[in-house]
Write an enzyme that holds these catalytic residues in place. Sequence first.
Site, PDB file in Angstrom:
ATOM      1  N   ASP A  85       0.871  -1.171   0.000  1.00 44.27           N
ATOM      2  CA  ASP A  85       0.000   0.000   0.000  1.00 44.27           C
ATOM      3  C   ASP A  85       0.912   1.226   0.000  1.00 44.27           C
ATOM      4  O   ASP A  85       2.110   1.131   0.274  1.00 44.27           O
ATOM      5  CB  ASP A  85      -0.933  -0.002   1.226  1.00 44.27           C
ATOM      6  CG  ASP A  85      -2.125   0.940   1.019  1.00 44.27           C
ATOM      7  OD1 ASP A  85      -2.057   1.801   0.116  1.00 44.27           O
ATOM      8  OD2 ASP A  85      -3.117   0.832   1.758  1.00 44.27           O
TER       9      ASP A  85
HETATM   10  C1  BGC Z   1      -5.009   3.333   0.243  1.00 43.61           C
HETATM   11  C2  BGC Z   1      -5.090   2.408  -0.952  1.00 43.61           C
HETATM   12  C3  BGC Z   1      -4.897   3.196  -2.215  1.00 43.61           C
HETATM   13  C4  BGC Z   1      -3.574   3.931  -2.150  1.00 43.61           C
HETATM   14  C5  BGC Z   1      -3.314   4.801  -3.375  1.00 43.61           C
HETATM   15  C6  BGC Z   1      -3.737   4.157   0.234  1.00 43.61           C
HETATM   16  O1  BGC Z   1      -3.741   5.115   1.242  1.00 43.61           O
HETATM   17  O2  BGC Z   1      -5.068   2.587   1.425  1.00 43.61           O
HETATM   18  O3  BGC Z   1      -6.326   1.773  -0.984  1.00 43.61           O
HETATM   19  O4  BGC Z   1      -4.976   2.367  -3.323  1.00 43.61           O
HETATM   20  O5  BGC Z   1      -3.565   4.788  -1.019  1.00 43.61           O
HETATM   21  O6  BGC Z   1      -4.213   5.820  -3.417  1.00 43.61           O
END
Ligand code: BGC
Length: 790
Positions: A230
Amino acid sequence: MDIKYLIDNLTIEEKALLLEGHDSWMTNSIHRLGIKSIYLTDGPFGVRKKQGSGDGALGLGIAHPATLFPSPSNLASSFDTNLAYLVFEAIAKEANYYDVQILLAPAMNIKRNPLCGRSFEYFSEDPILSGNMAASVVKGLQDNNVSACLKHFLLNSCENFRYMSDSVIDKRALNEIYLKNFKIALENSDPDSIMVSYNKYNGIHLSENDYLINDILRNEFKYDGLIMTDWGATKNRVNGIKASIDLDMPGGIIANRRAIIDYFKNNPTEIHILDSRVRNVLNLINKHNVEKSIEEDIFTNNYKLALNAALESAVLLKNEDNILPLNKNKKYLILGDFFKNPVITPTGSGRVNPKIFSNPYEYFSGRADFDYLDYNNISKELLENYDDIIIFAGLSELKEGVDRKNLLLSERDIKLIDELSSTKNVILVLFSGCVVELPFYDKLKSILYMGLPGEAIGEACYNLLYGLVSPSGRLSETWPRSLEVVPYYNEFSNSLVEKYKESIFVGYRYYLDKEADVLFPFGYGLSYTLFEYTDISVNHRNNKIIINMKITNKGLYDSYEVIEIYAGKNMDSKVFKAKRELKAFTKVFIKSNETKDVTLEFDESEMSYYNTNAAKFVLENGIYPIYVAKSAFDIIYEENISITGQEEYESPYNKKIMEIYTNHSIIEDEEFYSMVGYKPSINSSKYITIETPIMEYKNKFLSSLCLKIMLSVLNKETKKIKKMPPGKTRDELLKNQEFMNDVMIHNCIRSLIQSSGGYAQMKLAYGLVDIANGHIIKGLFKLLRREKKI
Ligand code: BGC
């Protein structure tokens, strides 16, 4: 691309570069060898591709317009996997249009507690529903040349401390609930990528958790696609590589790249580990080395699909005296902010900049006979002019990065709905995407739950309220009457240790067993028409349970019916079990006066439980009831089947644990840790580290100064944006700032820097922490030191 050739010819520096992101949303390209970069972006509600490039921290900005589809929790409420396929096929076309190769969806964490701030983005509290929905999403995307990304693996069920909290859970719940939906998705589809979450499991961050990634995902589930972090989840990148995490996102952190280079230069015998990670990245890039067809006018068609999805996923929660559908000959009074200014998209990765927007007020105008008034302008006399009142209300705060504090609507909405429904017929049209408490429930005539219905909100509300379409959705999560009845609600998301004390008793599994009265059970939803079930039979052959029935639409509306099959627990089980669990579901469209034959089946092994001593799923001999139901609580048919000839296993539980979970009494921490077989170590040191939650900086003089400096950078930017001329751009940028603010204070400095996409480097984290601890010179030295280029 000849992947073997590339691996043989890439330098270690180039390999390290390939294993991290670039400019927040891309992979790196290596021109020398013809390796192109691919684009990754969110997300679960539609494509959110940032306009332009390189504008700094967290890579946020204004997104290109795209179709805003109903939330994943809505899609799950449709109980229609085919609809999920179609929606993501449509999203894939937009991804192709915007040259996006990987869509960061589906988000499929189990909705364990309704306070979870990101509930609207997830499918369900039930792993069967969640896993099957996810599989359809993957197929819808990948059949159209866009790679899917299952996220967030694993145990990321709360937001407040998501960056550094330790999820403590027993292996049974882990396997039966939280791994289960991922397993189903992997058995029924072949996702190109998986994203690991921020949190820890058993004290180890998912971005380097060898057990969950290597042992479970790679070896047990045989997953050989790409695994990414993530955004900002990396802690120790070399450990991550060893744990089989291929891609570090958003990348740009020089310390991570240097660590990889140094490690593998010093340990050349382990280079095959690095090469496996590189191979997975190259394989994925290679999949996108194809010409893609781009349709031009996709947005108009996709609006229609967004409308259908909103229609199919709305849930009729109450309808006394058949007050809905509305009567074309009546004049209604409509109230509520959501009629004119509904909140339709959350902050964070679920945010979409809608291409088309059907505003309820505008859509109803000219089609329906109504007066719309501001709350402040109503009086007793005025109300006399109307028979019925419709109130459009919902949650105005839908946020990633923080959990909700309660399940309530605004005080003003509660007061108004309560007062009006004491004197008049009130129909509530409700928007949230997650559970809300409805203390005035008894007084309302009708409730139409729209969830978060996407850009076609106005037209969808009109069609459902006026009966052009009958509601057919079913709740994908239980609605308790109040927060206080949610198991361990007061321990949820309030510290760095997240204890999954309810074990397997998540959602309806708990309320059923506890015989608790809920407001609306899982799987519940009404219709304008009437379905009659006849000729139901349950057959058990070749290890399968097969359920047949005829369903007749006896009402006036053509509509969908959702069929839910549950299996009950065997009465003489040696372990505690949920009273019943969803095992199969389907949705069929039946015209008025038509009868359809429906067959569902599931494997008998689905009735097994995870025995933690045997470390596997085991099926107990015994009599199991099979149910056809209208919801988890509403059974319309029951028949027993018998399982014999299975190997017997001892219960892994002692008497005390059996008593606690059978009676649903409170389990104390020590007892829980001993059942889990792991006790988290709590860091009680006052010393600030790069892992300390930033909100704790306010407790000490120097660290609070650091916090003020960090916040002032954000505030300065916010002030600048506030000076912009009013309009959509300003609003969007302010929403991004709100998100950044939430993310910053709930984060630790390590993950904040890691998620900056290279905008800031780790030396800032180490320097700030030294200053915060009083080592000002040392800290300044670190801050000012020049980062050596690689
Ligand atoms: C979120 C993800 C997301 C990523 C990119 C993170 O903070 O948990 O779900 O895909 O950011 O935006």
